[in-house]
Write a protein that holds these residues in place. Structure first.
Motif, PDB file in Angstrom:
ATOM      1  N   THR A 126     -27.115  12.046   6.015  1.00 63.23           N
ATOM      2  CA  THR A 126     -26.491  11.237   7.060  1.00 63.23           C
ATOM      3  C   THR A 126     -24.991  11.485   7.037  1.00 63.23           C
ATOM      4  N   ASP A 128     -21.497   9.590   8.301  1.00 63.36           N
ATOM      5  CA  ASP A 128     -20.941   8.325   8.803  1.00 63.36           C
ATOM      6  C   ASP A 128     -22.046   7.357   9.201  1.00 63.36           C
ATOM      7  N   GLY A 129     -23.129   7.364   8.434  1.00 61.57           N
ATOM      8  CA  GLY A 129     -24.243   6.468   8.696  1.00 61.57           C
ATOM      9  C   GLY A 129     -25.210   6.936   9.762  1.00 61.57           C
TER      10      GLY A 129
END
Length: 253
Positions: A126, A128-129
């Motif tokens: 992932t 940045d999320g």
């Protein structure tokens, strides 16, 4: 000089225990060796303002500015002020394994790869999320611009200008051939989760083993707040280094 150099050369000099201690006492560090030596010293003095000049007595030497036979000429140019400085970004990785937390820095790259067993591993990524994909292959190279000409290049990644503000994500021998290198913003926060039960994976930074990883372990990679300063002699350029070290040649019709 540092203690290791003094033991090798047996020269009379003011000796300091390591590169970090020495860097606090001098205006310029001369690092004699290859890229491996440069990477080690860069990690040791990360965050200090003392610049490094690499003297290549190794192999390819992308990080070293001059060859050993050019040293007298290089010193003359330094004394006459014909040089520039360039800041290079480092990466920082944090991993959790077996109830312990590991933290490391790298000038070139952070690599998550299979261990002693030559089998595919699954890595969920992932940024940045935001989910990217699950890479299945021999591993993943997360490289700084400086490291783009190292393992990342060998794995099929792009060559990046060392001063570019990016991070490169390059899969190693991906099972899915459409998996290609990604160029991310230098502020990206990358999280890699190991999914494979067997074999174990390993985490390394600039080729140095940090820890084994098993299913469920996570590694966070981001740009470090620390940088290193490299000295370049006036007239040298990154593109010149590419032409000479990668043996680029043009063709005529």
């Amino acid at each position: 000089m540092d203690a290791a150099t003094q033991r090798l050369t047996r020269q009379e000099a003011e000796v300091h225990p390591d590169a970090a201690a020495l860097a606090g006492k001098v205006d310029l560090l001369l690092v004699c060796g290859g890229d491996g030596t440069m990477l080690r010293v860069a990690r040791e003095i990360a965050g200090l303002s003392t610049p490094i000049l690499g003297i290549n007595i190794g192999g390819l030497g992308f990080l070293t500015a001059v060859s050993s036979r050019q040293l007298p000429e290089a010193l003359d140019r330094i004394w006459s002020g014909r040089f520039t400085f360039e800041r290079r970004t480092l990466l920082e990785a944090t991993a959790e394994h077996g109830g312990r937390r590991y933290r490391c820095r790298a000038l070139n790259d952070v690599v998550i790869s299979h261990g002693s067993e030559s089998r595919l591993i699954d890595l969920d990524v992932t940024v940045d999320g935001d989910p990217v994909t699950c890479y299945r292959g021999d591993g993943l190279v997360i490289s700084s611009p400086t490291g783009s000409t190292a393992y990342s290049l060998a794995a099929g990644g792009a060559i990046v200008l060392p001063t570019a503000q990016v991070i490169a994500l390059t899969p190693i021998c991906p099972h899915t051939l459409s998996n290609r290198a990604l160029i991310l913003n230098h502020g990206a926060r990358i999280e890699v989760k190991v999914l494979t039960q067997r074999p174990t994976a390993v985490l390394s930074a600039d080729g140095e083993l940090i820890t084994e990883l098993v299913a469920g372990d996570r590694v966070m990679i981001r740009r470090s707040r620390h940088t290193v300063r490299l000295m370049h002699l006036t007239g040298s350029s990154f593109f010149e280094a590419l032409r000479s070290k990668l043996h680029w040649r043009g063709t005529t019709l």
